[in-house]
Design an enzyme around this catalytic site. Structure first.
Site, PDB file in Angstrom:
ATOM      1  N   PRO A 257       0.844  -1.203   0.000  1.00 21.48           N
ATOM      2  CA  PRO A 257       0.000   0.000   0.000  1.00 21.48           C
ATOM      3  C   PRO A 257       0.877   1.250   0.000  1.00 21.48           C
ATOM      4  CG  PRO A 257      -0.618  -1.507   1.784  1.00 21.48           C
ATOM      5  CD  PRO A 257       0.663  -1.995   1.227  1.00 21.48           C
TER       6      PRO A 257
ATOM      7  N   GLY B  82       0.465   5.431   0.457  1.00 30.54           N
ATOM      8  CA  GLY B  82      -0.446   6.546   0.744  1.00 30.54           C
ATOM      9  C   GLY B  82       0.162   7.839   0.239  1.00 30.54           C
TER      10      GLY B  82
ATOM     11  N   ARG C 198       0.326   4.800  13.014  1.00 26.15           N
ATOM     12  CA  ARG C 198       0.010   5.399  14.323  1.00 26.15           C
ATOM     13  C   ARG C 198       0.571   6.820  14.420  1.00 26.15           C
ATOM     14  NH1 ARG C 198      -1.763   2.024  18.495  1.00 26.15           N
ATOM     15  NH2 ARG C 198      -1.104   3.535  20.041  1.00 26.15           N
TER      16      ARG C 198
ATOM     17  N   GLU D 238       1.473  -0.882   9.468  1.00 22.84           N
ATOM     18  CA  GLU D 238       2.457  -0.486   8.461  1.00 22.84           C
ATOM     19  C   GLU D 238       2.340  -1.260   7.144  1.00 22.84           C
ATOM     20  OE1 GLU D 238       6.378  -0.238  10.180  1.00 22.84           O
ATOM     21  OE2 GLU D 238       5.701   1.157  11.723  1.00 22.84           O
TER      22      GLU D 238
ATOM     23  N   THR E  56       1.326  -4.225   6.573  1.00 29.80           N
ATOM     24  CA  THR E  56       1.682  -5.651   6.564  1.00 29.80           C
ATOM     25  C   THR E  56       0.474  -6.566   6.610  1.00 29.80           C
ATOM     26  OG1 THR E  56       1.870  -5.709   8.980  1.00 29.80           O
ATOM     27  CG2 THR E  56       3.884  -5.236   7.749  1.00 29.80           C
ATOM     28  N   LEU E  57      -0.703  -6.015   6.911  1.00 23.87           N
ATOM     29  CA  LEU E  57      -1.868  -6.882   7.088  1.00 23.87           C
ATOM     30  C   LEU E  57      -2.933  -6.694   6.017  1.00 23.87           C
ATOM     31  CD1 LEU E  57      -2.424  -6.591  10.959  1.00 23.87           C
ATOM     32  CD2 LEU E  57      -1.168  -8.347   9.697  1.00 23.87           C
TER      33      LEU E  57
ATOM     34  N   TYR F 138      12.024  15.112  19.887  1.00 22.02           N
ATOM     35  CA  TYR F 138      12.280  15.047  18.454  1.00 22.02           C
ATOM     36  C   TYR F 138      13.670  15.606  18.199  1.00 22.02           C
ATOM     37  CZ  TYR F 138      10.727  15.570  13.558  1.00 22.02           C
ATOM     38  OH  TYR F 138      10.557  15.475  12.214  1.00 22.02           O
TER      39      TYR F 138
END
Ligand SMILES: Cc1cc2nc3c(=O)[nH]c(=O)nc-3n(C[C@H](O)[C@H](O)[C@H](O)COP(=O)(O)OP(=O)(O)OC[C@H]3O[C@@H](n4cnc5c(N)ncnc54)[C@H](O)[C@@H]3O)c2cc1C
Lengths: 667, 631
Positions: free
Chosen positions: B207, B209, B290, B341, B343-344, B551
């Site tokens: 996938p 995006g 996430r 991520e 994977t599913l 960060y």
């Protein structure tokens, strides 16, 4: 791999060391007063959180860690937290230093005067000082001097003051506190006092560890303590204690500081102030209580010549780089950091290993005088040595020691006899030249001396000599273990030799500094050194003595002999005489009596076994090897002997039984 | 429902927001290039779809860089006069000269105009491997009528995210493994069919995006031998319905952040999920990684925002049977999908919470004498649970960096004011410019409450020695986050490489972690032979009850290094080890992808890994979703 960084197995003779400067020289040529009043502006840790000594206490008392333990102790003891807090305040009061520059200046003045009387020179490696100065700016620093004399920490602070470095805070034993004036003086010069034993006292431990950590984290001052825990009475390094080392590493493990640098400092003395005091103590005369008047009596000492003193500041060792790949610091992620947490086993093993390595680093940079070589030969020949032969042997031993990497001060362009004479001059209380021979100074004989007293008197001199031999023992140790293994192994096959080697190493690991788990490395190091000096040859399967190697191998065996004999005697005693109800307390005097009898009967040549140090080490080894067990009956702790094991250890030490059967060691 | 004046007010604030979001209306490219429009994908409700308001065309490389960040027309460069300049028209900074940037850049990195390391200008199509196609799959796929492409540039564009190593390779013209085919489903049903076909013909699906991944998640596993198909969700970009009564919207996964906000804003609503990548990252991507947005305090992280997820997996479609706001029905299946991520399966549609656009927004900033005090203040704000929609604290280096990005000021008056402010803070208040640091704030809500809230926060700040630093500074801080991403490309033109990484950590360890990680970076760079002092700086970007998100930016001048990317990766790995050793997490929001896989075991335990594996095995036994992230 981290370990390699600290001790490289490359040729130790090629190790580069810094040059020494005499710091007393300037003191002899300029005003001590001006020196004491000089402008003192040490460089500080870059992350310093400035804070006064009094502020420090508040920080400690209010710390989450201490508060946590206070509450815990309160719950457990049923006291109110306020009461426990009060207790903590008292502990801290008793412990805390009150470092003040005024006192340091005063001591600088007074001690310099004393030092000038005691010592010809005080040598310091200035490059080491420079490295230290840099380290102090970058990271919290822990100073780890070797401990042979009371002089050690007085001198350390003095040197740091001289070089304008931040004065350390020093962990000192509580015994000093008994000395009123001196105790306070030391406190004001940066000493803080810890009880010798506080086993299960949680609160004490919490105050103590938080105090040390707070000073370390804030960069308040370098923290100084003795890894060996106490002064070595034998000049042999002592098995390191881990308590404080654990404490100073924890701020790194918990991420509170980026790194901590450990600086091993090797302090060696040409002649030790406490020399005969130690010998007596080892022979069972209890040490005088450290009282002020006692120290003052030591004034007599000031009139004697103690030669020179050498202080070598080693390379700072980064805990971070040592811990890389060894310590999983994330283990501290699951508990709040103020909750005391026992490190995992790997970490504990790591700390132990580091402790040993640091002691080895101290050993490596111990500056040795020719006298240590003379003492070695003398201990092997207590009846005395013909001068010409002695000089020949001395020259030979010098070469051997240097090739093994000894940090030896052998003056250039000076004949062996001159070297010999100047050593004798300094140690005239122990040895003299008489009838063309170097012999021990006969003790003051009293007409009424019993044979036992004679043994005792002789032992004092011999143990003092032995302590100078001990200065060089770390250089000879591994080759000596190998030499002994070769002489006692079942065959010359490498496995057999190794198995003997590792047996000996195992037995003597309370006696000498042998890093745990490094049997193979030690064996390889020993092989390397003996092959290098041409004494040993490695054949396909075998380790054999070369044609000319016997001299070396025999000599090295003789180095270890007093210890082997000593341990055998302890075993013999336990086998033959120990009763069912032998108490731990009786052990030392009983072994001593047994040994005196053997000596008087002419069955024992070496006096080493009279030393309580050896006796205790042997006992610890036998306990470890499960040849002896402690049994508590009522108040008393008894020693229960497994006679078969004890006898088998004795035999194996003598080479009677192939050691393979005693210990299952593998290459 | 809403009165006239209400709606005009809404209208106005909607307009205001449109300006705030840095994304800009780009004339939509009306035409997909391979152009077989999908059939049968009607919106499920009668929501009339206004003109297709997509910012990005299907061939994104027409407006986006193929080898760098963001829009092709927007970039930093050193102009002929040797001044730094930001090109284009899209951002507030666009078209401006940044007089101090060059000095800062040269001073910080030891970079110089003379030493250039330009990228190869165009994609060399012949360097792209010939596609490995599964013919049977292709035939059935074509029969479905979905849009697809085998063009090299389409495939290359979908072969990477924005990790340093990925962009560095492209700039050097090195093309690694790329997908063999790109498909653009236009609705959930398309996806169902594509996944069925992939299973039937054993084709690997990845996938795709927004392509903003910074974890190596989009990289094609080199060991994959099957045909790899990139499933680009960008054409699934509709808001399918809005439920104003319950304040939720049902949205297709491919919509990118700025379009989602824009379209909802037109209706008077917002989601409030604003990751720094929101101009390009997609709703499905957020769910799959996430993600976390800057206004988390006001709206929550993505896991707090989703009400319902629909995912197509090789086993079939997984979704819940109702949209209740919370359920006690065993472990929440959403949490297998959130962070999966890719994977599913493919997240196709998401019901997401929406909020009325806040009536009032106010920026702010606070200057602290030291970072330590700043952190203490944020901690207190979190303790009192009064964090504004966003509160971030930058360290001194980043503060100075922000200064370097000040545009030339035309008005003498502003610069005078500036100087006055600086004087006040550094001289009068005794702040050391080498230590002070700044927190930027964004308040949202109704006006009165905002002002009240603002006072509360400033009062807390005062107890930590914090002084108000003005609204402008706050505003600038947020605006800059969108353009800072462009700076890496400038750096790379002059031998400077860098990247950001993040973590989350309990409050009491924040300072130690920041210090240790920065120092570790310094040490590692030294040890790895980096010739110039590295730039490493951090900011606290999110506050929670129990901890914070930290960060880091890390960059260095790589002149003199033969394999700079390798050095970079080694240092980043060391930095990550340091983070973990200091009690920090493996990731707060970037995800694991491939570059952080090695630490998964210690992060979630062996059993945890086993649990995830067993889910994967059940859902996707043949590893159709074979991007090999996470595990
Ligand atoms: C400059 C910059 C700033 C960033 N700022 C933030 C930030 O503030 N907060 C934050 O959380 N992240 C941030 N990121 C990281 C990145 O933007 C997020 O991980 C984002 O969620 C990825 O979305 P995407 O649509 O770009 O997904 P992609 O990069 O296309 O894909 C990411 C992963 O998700 C999978 N995936 C994508 N869509 C789907 C789908 N529909 N179904 C199943 N799997 C899918 C992909 O296979 C891939 O494994 C930033 C990145 C950059 C470069």
């Amino acid at each position: 791999m981290a370990s390699k960084a600290m001790y490289s197995p490359s040729d130790p003779a090629l190790k580069k060391r810094d040059d020494f400067e005499d710091i007393l020289e300037e003191r002899r040529n300029s005003s001590d007063l001006r020196y004491a009043l000089k402008c003192y502006t040490p460089v500080m840790y870059k992350g310093l959180t400035p804070c006064k000594a009094s502020m420090l206490k508040t920080l400690v008392l209010q710390s989450d860690a201490l508060q946590y333990t206070i509450n815990q102790v309160a719950v457990e003891s049923g006291e109110t937290a306020a009461v426990v807090q009060e207790e903590a305040v008292l502990i801290l009061e008793e412990m805390a230093h009150r470092l003040q520059l005024r006192t340091v200046r005063f001591l600088a003045f007074a001690l310099t005067k004393a030092f000038k009387m005691l010592y010809r020179s005080v040598f310091v490696n200035e490059e080491g000082i420079q490295r230290l100065q840099q380290a102090i700016q970058e990271y919290p620093v822990v100073l780890l001097p070797s401990h042979r004399s009371y002089m050690d920490f007085l001198m350390m602070s003095n040197i740091l003051y001289t070089y304008d470095l931040s004065l350390p805070v020093i962990a000192a034993g509580m015994d000093f506190m008994g000395m009123k004036v001196i105790g306070e003086l030391l406190r004001k010069s940066g000493a803080f006092f810890i009880r010798r034993s506080f086993g299960g006292d949680k609160l004490y431990w919490a105050v103590f560890s938080e105090y040390v950590k707070t000073m370390l984290r804030s960069g308040y001052a370098p923290v100084e303590f003795f890894l060996e825990g106490t002064r070595s009475r034998t000049c042999k390094s002592l098995t390191p204690k881990l308590g404080l080392l654990n404490i100073v590493m924890e701020p790194f493990f918990k991420g509170e500081v980026f790194d901590v640098h450990l600086v091993p400092v090797s302090i060696s003395y040409e002649r030790i102030l406490e020399e005969s005091l130690y010998a007596r103590e080892l022979l069972g005369v209890p040490k005088p209580k450290e009282s002020t008047s006692g120290l003052l009596k030591a004034r007599r000492i000031l009139s004697e010549d103690y030669g020179s003193m050498y202080v070598y500041f080693g390379h700072p060792v980064s805990v971070r780089s040592l811990a890389q790949g060894r310590v999983n610091r994330a283990q501290y992620s699951l508990l709040p950091r103020h909750v005391p947490q026992r490190p995992d086993e790997e970490t504990q093993a790591f700390v132990n290993e580091v402790a040993f390595r640091l002691v080895r680093l101290q050993e490596e940079n111990m500056f040795l005088k020719p006298w240590a070589l003379m003492a070695t030969l003398l201990v092997q020949n207590p009846e005395g040595l013909d001068l010409p032969w002695l000089m020949e042997r001395l020259d030979w031993l010098r070469a051997l020691a240097v090739s093994f990497g000894a940090f030896l001060d052998w003056p250039a362009h000076v004949s062996v006899s001159e070297v010999l004479n100047s050593s004798v001059a300094i140690h005239s209380n122990l040895v003299c030249v008489s009838g063309g021979r170097l012999v021990l100074v006969p003790g003051d004989r009293e007409a009424t001396e019993t044979p036992e007293q004679a043994v005792f008197n002789r032992a004092v001199s011999l143990l003092a000599c032995a302590s100078y031999r001990n200065q060089i023992l770390h250089v000879l140790l591994r080759p000596a273990l190998l030499a002994t293994a070769m002489l006692t192994a079942a065959s010359s096959r490498r496995e057999d030799v190794y198995s003997s080697f590792s047996f000996l190493r195992n037995v003597f690991s309370n006696e000498f500094i042998l890093c745990p788990g490094e049997s193979v490395q030690d064996f390889e190091e020993a092989c390397y050194l003996l092959v290098k000096c041409g004494a040993v040859q490695m054949l396909q399967q075998d380790v054999v003595v070369t044609e000319h190697g016997h001299v070396t191998v025999d000599f090295l065996f003789a180095v270890l002999k007093p210890f082997i004999q000593g341990y055998q005697t302890v075993c013999r005693y336990l086998y033959e005489e120990a009763s069912e109800s032998l108490s731990e307390k009786q052990f030392v005097p009983a072994v001593r009596n047994f040994a005196v009898k053997l000596i008087l009967a002419g069955r024992l040549k070496h006096y080493e076994v009279l030393s309580s140090d050896l006796q205790k080490n042997a006992l610890a080894a036998l306990l470890r090897l499960k040849a002896v067990r402690k049994v508590k009956t009522g108040e008393q702790v008894n020693l229960k002997v497994n006679k078969t094991t004890v006898s088998s250890i004795e035999d194996t030490l003598g080479g009677k039984i192939p050691s393979r059967k005693a210990v299952l060691a593998r290459l | 429902m809403a009165s006239d004046s209400d709606s005009t007010k809404r209208q106005r604030s909607a307009e205001q927001r449109l300006r705030i979001i840095a994304g800009h209306l780009q004339k939509p490219d009306t035409d997909g290039h391979t152009g077989i429009a999908a059939q049968g994908c009607k919106a499920e409700t009668a929501q009339p779809k206004s003109v297709k308001a997509n910012t990005l065309p299907q061939r994104r490389q027409e407006v986006l860089k193929w080898n760098g960040w963001g829009y092709s027309d927007s970039r930093f460069l050193l102009n002929k006069k040797g001044q730094a300049e930001f090109t284009g028209k899209r951002y507030p900074l666009s078209g401006m000269i940044l007089p101090s940037l060059k000095n800062w850049f040269e001073g910080t990195f030891g970079a110089s105009e003379q030493h250039r390391s330009p990228a190869v200008p165009v994609l060399n199509a012949s360097a792209v491997p010939v596609p490995n196609l599964n013919q049977a799959f292709m035939e059935e796929l074509k029969a479905l009528g979905v849009t697809l492409s085998q063009e090299p540039d389409d495939r290359v564009f979908r072969s990477h995210g924005h990790c340093l190593h990925e962009i560095f390779a492209l700039r050097e013209g090195r093309i690694g493994k790329v997908p063999d085919l790109v498909v653009w489903p236009s609705c959930h049903d398309d996806v169902v069919k594509i996944v069925e076909l992939a299973c039937k013909h054993d084709v690997c699906l990845i996938p795709f995006g927004g392509g903003t991944s910074v974890s190596g998640a989009l990289e094609c596993p080199p060991e994959e031998t099957r045909s790899i198909v990139s499933l680009d969700t960008s054409q699934m970009n509709r808001i399918l319905w809005i439920d104003e009564k319950n304040l939720m919207a049902h949205v297709e996964c491919g919509i990118i952040g700025q379009d989602l906000e824009k379209q909802l804003n037109e209706r008077g609503y917002c989601v409030g999920h604003e990751p720094d990548s929101m101009e390009f990252s997609s709703l499905g991507g957020w769910v799959a990684t996430r993600a976390s947005g800057i206004k988390k305090n006001g709206y929550g992280n993505i896991e707090d925002l989703v009400v319902h997820i629909r995912m197509v997996s090789p086993r079939g479609v997984i979704e819940k049977g109702c949209q209740g706001p919370r359920m006690s029905t065993g472990p929440d299946i959403h949490h297998f999908i959130l962070g999966s991520e890719g994977t599913l399966g493919v997240v196709t549609e998401v019901t997401i919470k929406i909020r009325p656009i806040p009536e009032y927004q106010k920026y702010g900033s606070i200057v602290f004498p030291t970072f330590q005090q700043g952190v203490a203040c944020l901690r207190e704000v979190a303790r009192q649970r009064c964090a504004p929609a966003s509160i971030r604290l930058v360290d001194n280096d980043q503060f100075q960096f922000g200064h370097a990005l000040k545009p030339q000021v035309s008005s003498i008056f502003t610069s005078f004011l500036e100087r006055l402010k600086k004087f006040y803070i550094t001289k009068f208040k005794g702040f050391d410019p080498q230590h002070l640091c700044v927190a930027t704030l964004l308040f949202e809500g109704d006006r009165e409450k905002v002002l009240q809230h603002e006072k509360q926060v400033y009062d807390i700040a005062a107890t930590f020695g914090g002084l108000p630093g003005g609204e402008d500074n706050g505003h600038r801080g947020y605006m800059l986050t969108f353009v800072i991403a462009y700076l890496r490309d400038l750096g790379m033109d002059y031998f400077v490489i860098g990247e950001s990484f993040e973590t989350s950590v309990p409050w009491d360890r924040v300072l130690d972690l920041c210090r240790n990680v920065k120092e570790r970076i310094l040490k590692e760079c030294n040890a790895k032979g980096v010739q110039f002092p590295p730039f490493s700086t951090c900011r606290v970007t999110q506050t929670y009850d129990t901890g914070a998100c930290v960060y880091f930016y890390f960059a260095f001048n790589y002149r003199g290094l033969s394999d700079p990317v390798h050095v970079y990766e080694q240092v980043e790995r060391a930095a990550r080890e340091e983070i973990l050793a200091n009690g920090g997490s493996l990731s707060h929001h970037h995800g694991v992808g491939k570059i952080r896989k090695q630490w998964m075991k210690e992060t979630i335990s062996d059993v945890g890994v086993g649990m995830l594996k067993s889910v994967k095995e059940y859902i996707d036994p043949n590893n159709i979703f074979g991007n090999r992230n996470l595990l």
